[in-house]
Design a protein around this motif. Structure first.
Motif, PDB file in Angstrom:
ATOM      1  N   ALA A  66     -44.055 -41.512 -10.360  1.00 49.39           N
ATOM      2  CA  ALA A  66     -43.300 -41.481 -11.620  1.00 49.39           C
ATOM      3  C   ALA A  66     -44.179 -41.974 -12.756  1.00 49.39           C
ATOM      4  O   ALA A  66     -45.158 -42.691 -12.531  1.00 49.39           O
ATOM      5  CB  ALA A  66     -42.050 -42.348 -11.490  1.00 49.39           C
ATOM      6  N   GLY A  67     -43.859 -41.551 -13.964  1.00 54.26           N
ATOM      7  CA  GLY A  67     -44.595 -41.985 -15.148  1.00 54.26           C
ATOM      8  C   GLY A  67     -43.661 -42.029 -16.342  1.00 54.26           C
ATOM      9  O   GLY A  67     -42.511 -41.592 -16.260  1.00 54.26           O
ATOM     10  N   LEU A  68     -44.184 -42.577 -17.443  1.00 48.21           N
ATOM     11  CA  LEU A  68     -43.342 -42.735 -18.637  1.00 48.21           C
ATOM     12  C   LEU A  68     -44.027 -42.155 -19.865  1.00 48.21           C
ATOM     13  O   LEU A  68     -45.218 -42.373 -20.079  1.00 48.21           O
ATOM     14  CB  LEU A  68     -43.083 -44.235 -18.897  1.00 48.21           C
ATOM     15  CG  LEU A  68     -42.417 -44.600 -20.231  1.00 48.21           C
ATOM     16  CD1 LEU A  68     -40.910 -44.353 -20.171  1.00 48.21           C
ATOM     17  CD2 LEU A  68     -42.693 -46.053 -20.597  1.00 48.21           C
ATOM     18  N   ILE A  69     -43.286 -41.389 -20.649  1.00 47.63           N
ATOM     19  CA  ILE A  69     -43.723 -41.067 -22.007  1.00 47.63           C
ATOM     20  C   ILE A  69     -42.788 -41.818 -22.943  1.00 47.63           C
ATOM     21  O   ILE A  69     -41.570 -41.627 -22.907  1.00 47.63           O
ATOM     22  CB  ILE A  69     -43.673 -39.561 -22.315  1.00 47.63           C
ATOM     23  CG1 ILE A  69     -44.586 -38.788 -21.351  1.00 47.63           C
ATOM     24  CG2 ILE A  69     -44.105 -39.303 -23.772  1.00 47.63           C
ATOM     25  CD1 ILE A  69     -44.509 -37.273 -21.507  1.00 47.63           C
ATOM     26  N   ARG A  70     -43.374 -42.708 -23.740  1.00 48.82           N
ATOM     27  CA  ARG A  70     -42.578 -43.497 -24.670  1.00 48.82           C
ATOM     28  C   ARG A  70     -42.847 -43.028 -26.096  1.00 48.82           C
ATOM     29  O   ARG A  70     -43.913 -43.298 -26.645  1.00 48.82           O
ATOM     30  CB  ARG A  70     -42.936 -44.982 -24.554  1.00 48.82           C
ATOM     31  CG  ARG A  70     -42.271 -45.848 -25.623  1.00 48.82           C
ATOM     32  CD  ARG A  70     -42.491 -47.313 -25.372  1.00 48.82           C
ATOM     33  NE  ARG A  70     -43.806 -47.781 -25.751  1.00 48.82           N
ATOM     34  CZ  ARG A  70     -44.126 -48.297 -26.944  1.00 48.82           C
ATOM     35  NH1 ARG A  70     -43.218 -48.372 -27.896  1.00 48.82           N
ATOM     36  NH2 ARG A  70     -45.347 -48.726 -27.191  1.00 48.82           N
ATOM     37  N   PRO A  71     -41.929 -42.282 -26.683  1.00 46.15           N
ATOM     38  CA  PRO A  71     -42.117 -41.919 -28.091  1.00 46.15           C
ATOM     39  C   PRO A  71     -42.098 -43.189 -28.951  1.00 46.15           C
ATOM     40  O   PRO A  71     -41.206 -44.018 -28.815  1.00 46.15           O
ATOM     41  CB  PRO A  71     -40.900 -41.037 -28.405  1.00 46.15           C
ATOM     42  CG  PRO A  71     -40.413 -40.561 -27.078  1.00 46.15           C
ATOM     43  CD  PRO A  71     -40.706 -41.689 -26.130  1.00 46.15           C
ATOM     44  N   ILE A  72     -43.101 -43.345 -29.801  1.00 46.60           N
ATOM     45  CA  ILE A  72     -43.127 -44.461 -30.757  1.00 46.60           C
ATOM     46  C   ILE A  72     -42.594 -43.968 -32.104  1.00 46.60           C
ATOM     47  O   ILE A  72     -41.851 -44.656 -32.781  1.00 46.60           O
ATOM     48  CB  ILE A  72     -44.552 -45.045 -30.889  1.00 46.60           C
ATOM     49  CG1 ILE A  72     -44.994 -45.604 -29.528  1.00 46.60           C
ATOM     50  CG2 ILE A  72     -44.599 -46.141 -31.970  1.00 46.60           C
ATOM     51  CD1 ILE A  72     -46.446 -46.030 -29.473  1.00 46.60           C
ATOM     52  N   THR A  73     -42.960 -42.717 -32.478  1.00 46.77           N
ATOM     53  CA  THR A  73     -42.255 -42.076 -33.587  1.00 46.77           C
ATOM     54  C   THR A  73     -41.180 -41.190 -32.970  1.00 46.77           C
ATOM     55  O   THR A  73     -41.444 -40.411 -32.066  1.00 46.77           O
ATOM     56  CB  THR A  73     -43.194 -41.192 -34.427  1.00 46.77           C
ATOM     57  OG1 THR A  73     -43.901 -40.295 -33.554  1.00 46.77           O
ATOM     58  CG2 THR A  73     -44.191 -42.012 -35.214  1.00 46.77           C
ATOM     59  N   LEU A  74     -39.956 -41.361 -33.433  1.00 43.27           N
ATOM     60  CA  LEU A  74     -38.860 -40.505 -32.932  1.00 43.27           C
ATOM     61  C   LEU A  74     -38.740 -39.272 -33.819  1.00 43.27           C
ATOM     62  O   LEU A  74     -38.333 -38.212 -33.387  1.00 43.27           O
ATOM     63  CB  LEU A  74     -37.555 -41.291 -32.901  1.00 43.27           C
ATOM     64  CG  LEU A  74     -37.587 -42.539 -32.004  1.00 43.27           C
ATOM     65  CD1 LEU A  74     -36.260 -43.275 -32.057  1.00 43.27           C
ATOM     66  CD2 LEU A  74     -37.937 -42.173 -30.572  1.00 43.27           C
ATOM     67  N   TRP A  75     -39.042 -39.435 -35.116  1.00 45.62           N
ATOM     68  CA  TRP A  75     -39.341 -38.299 -35.966  1.00 45.62           C
ATOM     69  C   TRP A  75     -40.613 -38.626 -36.712  1.00 45.62           C
ATOM     70  O   TRP A  75     -40.655 -39.638 -37.400  1.00 45.62           O
ATOM     71  CB  TRP A  75     -38.232 -37.959 -36.967  1.00 45.62           C
ATOM     72  CG  TRP A  75     -38.521 -36.581 -37.511  1.00 45.62           C
ATOM     73  CD1 TRP A  75     -38.060 -35.400 -37.011  1.00 45.62           C
ATOM     74  CD2 TRP A  75     -39.400 -36.257 -38.611  1.00 45.62           C
ATOM     75  NE1 TRP A  75     -38.611 -34.354 -37.712  1.00 45.62           N
ATOM     76  CE2 TRP A  75     -39.438 -34.838 -38.696  1.00 45.62           C
ATOM     77  CE3 TRP A  75     -40.188 -36.989 -39.488  1.00 45.62           C
ATOM     78  CZ2 TRP A  75     -40.210 -34.158 -39.644  1.00 45.62           C
ATOM     79  CZ3 TRP A  75     -40.964 -36.320 -40.444  1.00 45.62           C
ATOM     80  CH2 TRP A  75     -40.964 -34.920 -40.515  1.00 45.62           C
ATOM     81  N   PRO A  76     -41.685 -37.875 -36.609  1.00 45.10           N
ATOM     82  CA  PRO A  76     -41.781 -36.677 -35.783  1.00 45.10           C
ATOM     83  C   PRO A  76     -41.759 -37.000 -34.289  1.00 45.10           C
ATOM     84  O   PRO A  76     -42.388 -37.975 -33.880  1.00 45.10           O
ATOM     85  CB  PRO A  76     -43.142 -36.108 -36.185  1.00 45.10           C
ATOM     86  CG  PRO A  76     -43.930 -37.280 -36.680  1.00 45.10           C
ATOM     87  CD  PRO A  76     -42.954 -38.186 -37.335  1.00 45.10           C
ATOM     88  N   PHE A  77     -41.040 -36.190 -33.533  1.00 43.65           N
ATOM     89  CA  PHE A  77     -40.976 -36.377 -32.089  1.00 43.65           C
ATOM     90  C   PHE A  77     -42.311 -35.939 -31.484  1.00 43.65           C
ATOM     91  O   PHE A  77     -42.805 -34.858 -31.807  1.00 43.65           O
ATOM     92  CB  PHE A  77     -39.828 -35.549 -31.487  1.00 43.65           C
ATOM     93  CG  PHE A  77     -39.540 -35.898 -30.048  1.00 43.65           C
ATOM     94  CD1 PHE A  77     -38.870 -37.083 -29.732  1.00 43.65           C
ATOM     95  CD2 PHE A  77     -39.931 -35.055 -29.022  1.00 43.65           C
ATOM     96  CE1 PHE A  77     -38.601 -37.415 -28.404  1.00 43.65           C
ATOM     97  CE2 PHE A  77     -39.660 -35.389 -27.694  1.00 43.65           C
ATOM     98  CZ  PHE A  77     -38.997 -36.562 -27.378  1.00 43.65           C
ATOM     99  N   PRO A  78     -42.906 -36.755 -30.610  1.00 50.87           N
ATOM    100  CA  PRO A  78     -44.220 -36.402 -30.041  1.00 50.87           C
ATOM    101  C   PRO A  78     -44.097 -35.304 -28.996  1.00 50.87           C
ATOM    102  O   PRO A  78     -43.958 -35.581 -27.810  1.00 50.87           O
ATOM    103  CB  PRO A  78     -44.693 -37.721 -29.416  1.00 50.87           C
ATOM    104  CG  PRO A  78     -43.442 -38.483 -29.126  1.00 50.87           C
ATOM    105  CD  PRO A  78     -42.417 -38.053 -30.135  1.00 50.87           C
TER     106      PRO A  78
END
Lengths: 221, 355
Positions: free
Chosen positions: B275-287
């Protein structure tokens, strides 16, 4: 802590760790005495409070004096209805968790005259040099004076609870000692104890006088 | 004294804003973000700044509009219901192309809701937040250190693109205490030739306004604004990847949910699930990029949220619905436990076929 007075008040800058110290002291006091209560007079911040540990108190027979509306749908800044038991019931030994800063200490005004008159109390200032608005002795003294003015009661001692949360190292505690000494000198009050999370206790117990191990209340991830 | 200080997330935002040169704060108290205002009230008068408790959230956001018009760094903060009240002002600021920082320390909703943490204002923050075609730059911190750093970043991006930046935190991030280092570099501000600072009889007067009654003109302004938004989307998306390189199951989570998810991912790996994680730091713009890339190799995605499932729509869009996307959530002020996320990872692992 061996010589508890009948009433121990814990005040301080908000976020200094008052509630955590209060909870731990109540558990310690219960080991020494039968009739023990912890009173939650914090009407400033509804996010972390004594009532969060209510199960633990129930399990070991500590009476919790807290607003019955705390953590409910009518969570207004209300004082507990059985608050006067603190001063009326002289058989009770009480730890009082007072709200942060001078605004929190305002709630004490109602009880302070009786507490002072009975004169069997300790009024402790919880200090933490790693908090941004009490990083040196002078700013800490300023907060102390504001609390005394609002609460109509004078401090009798200090609790050095200087910490960086779970990241605290033994060195962080040791480097806080000179700060605590300076606050002590300027205020002419003794450092009653220095507190550390219990996992640091063994490293530091022979280096610091009156070191008190604390368990932390539940914290988020 | 010490280099590190122990701060609440809310205090870190306030101190970082001051370090970023913000000298104007307008707000109205609401749990769980009140410490921002309390900190500003203590500090601003000592440094020649302005702290003003407005008579309402609506008044506060319009005071922000006013100061922003003069080209000064300015901010307000609130929590969910209060942000709704600010909606009109947010739209007016977008229509006037004004830079400002707005903080939302979310609590459970809808309505007055509760005071415990939530992420259920994701739609409101990322899809506009009020009437009209517009976006805000939305930043989602996951530690107290990031509360501080993204506050500075938020001011910088707001100035660069003449937009509102929003810090989208939650009650946990606002209230939790962690050590913070506050020695970051603050970039020099870009010039503000559009600001209403007085002509001194040396230039044409500037007008800051969102009213535009000529349809052709208003259309042109919208198209121009969206050119700027396109540049933001191309240049400013930020994210963190955690153990994604060989991951079959990708967890998408931001803020407090990402911290819970990391614990679950480490546990899942111990049990043999990659398993792995993608953590958006900017929600807009969405990465979008890391999701597009991961969708080529992963078996399934899980969106872990403190809401009824809002970011999951962006995860589905970014992955082009190539693989299943499931929801793991709590709502109303509750936080998913690492065990719940681990359970979702185990379920998702059964769901996706071999790749």
């Amino acid at each position: 802590m061996k010589d508890f007075k009948r009433i121990t008040l814990l005040c301080g800058h908000y976020g200094s760790g008052k509630t955590n110290v209060a909870v731990n002291m109540a558990l310690m006091l219960k080991k020494q005495r039968d009739n023990v209560a912890i009173a939650d007079l914090d009407i400033v911040n509804p996010y972390f409070r004594t009532k969060d540990s209510s199960k633990e108190f129930e399990n070991c027979g500590i009476r919790l004096i807290a607003s019955s509306f705390a953590n409910s749908n009518v969570d207004i800044p209300a004082l507990p209805q059985d608050m006067y038991a603190i001063t009326d019931d002289k058989a009770l030994s009480v730890i009082i968790d007072v709200g942060g800063d001078d605004r929190g200490a305002l709630a004490l005004g109602r009880l302070a005259p009786q507490i002072v008159e009975e004169n069997d109390y300790e009024m402790l200032m919880v200090i933490n040099c790693y908090r941004p608005l009490t990083r040196d002795a002078l700013s800490t003294i300023e907060v102390m004076r504001e609390i005394e003015y609002a609460g109509h009661i004078k401090f009798t001692g200090l609790v050095n609870n200087s910490n960086l949360g779970v990241m605290t190292t033994p060195d962080d505690v040791i480097s806080s000692l000179s700060y605590a000494d300076e606050v002590s000198k300027l205020s002419n009050l003794p450092v009653v104890c220095t507190t550390v999370e219990k996992s640091l206790y063994n490293d530091l117990s022979d280096k610091i006088e009156n070191l008190l191990p604390l368990s932390l209340q539940a914290r988020p991830v | 004294m010490a280099d590190k200080v122990l701060m609440k997330g809310n205090e870190a935002i306030a101190e970082a804003a001051i370090l970023a040169g913000c000298r104007h704060y307008f707000g109205y108290p609401i749990t769980p973000q009140t410490e921002i205002a309390a900190y500003m009230a203590k500090k601003m008068p000592k440094i020649g700044g302005c702290f003003l408790q407005a008579e309402s959230e609506i008044a506060a956001i319009n005071m922000v509009y006013g100061v922003a018009s003069t080209g000064k760094r300015v901010m307000t903060s609130s929590s969910s219901p209060g942000i709704s009240l600010k909606g009109e002002g947010l739209s007016y600021m977008a229509g006037s192309d004004l830079p400002a920082l707005v903080v939302n320390v979310q609590r459970g909703g809808p309505g007055l809701g509760g005071i415990q943490p939530s992420q259920s204002d994701y739609f409101q923050a990322t899809k506009g937040g009020a009437h009209g075609d517009f976006h805000m730059i939305v930043l989602a911190p996951a530690s107290v250190q990031e509360m501080a750093e993204l506050t500075v970043k938020g001011f910088e991006l707001a100035d660069k693109y003449r937009m509102t930046s929003m810090i989208l935190a939650d009650g946990t991030m606002g209230q939790m205490m962690e050590p913070v280092e506050l020695d970051f570099d603050v970039k020099e501000r870009p010039a503000t030739p559009w600001a209403t600072t007085g002509t001194k009889m040396e230039r044409e007067h500037n007008i800051v306004n969102s009213l535009s009654l000529v349809a052709e003109e208003l259309e042109r302004l919208n198209f121009e604004r969206y050119e700027r938004y396109k540049a933001v989307e191309e240049n400013e998306a930020m994210y963190e990847e955690f153990m994604t390189e060989d991951a079959d199951i990708i967890v998408a989570a931001f803020g407090i949910a990402s911290r819970v998810s990391k614990n679950a991912i480490v546990e899942a790996r111990k049990q043999g699930i990659k398993a792995g994680l993608i953590r958006p730091i900017t929600l807009w713009p969405f990465p979008k990029a890391p999701f597009e890339k991961a969708a080529k190799t992963a078996k399934a995605f899980i969106s872990v949220e403190l809401s009824m499932g809002q970011m999951i729509e962006d995860v589905k869009l970014a992955t082009g619905c190539k693989v299943p996307v499931t929801l793991c959530n709590r709502a109303g002020g509750m936080i998913p436990s690492p065990e719940q996320v681990l359970e979702a990872i185990i379920e998702a692992d059964k769901l996706g076929g071999a790749k």
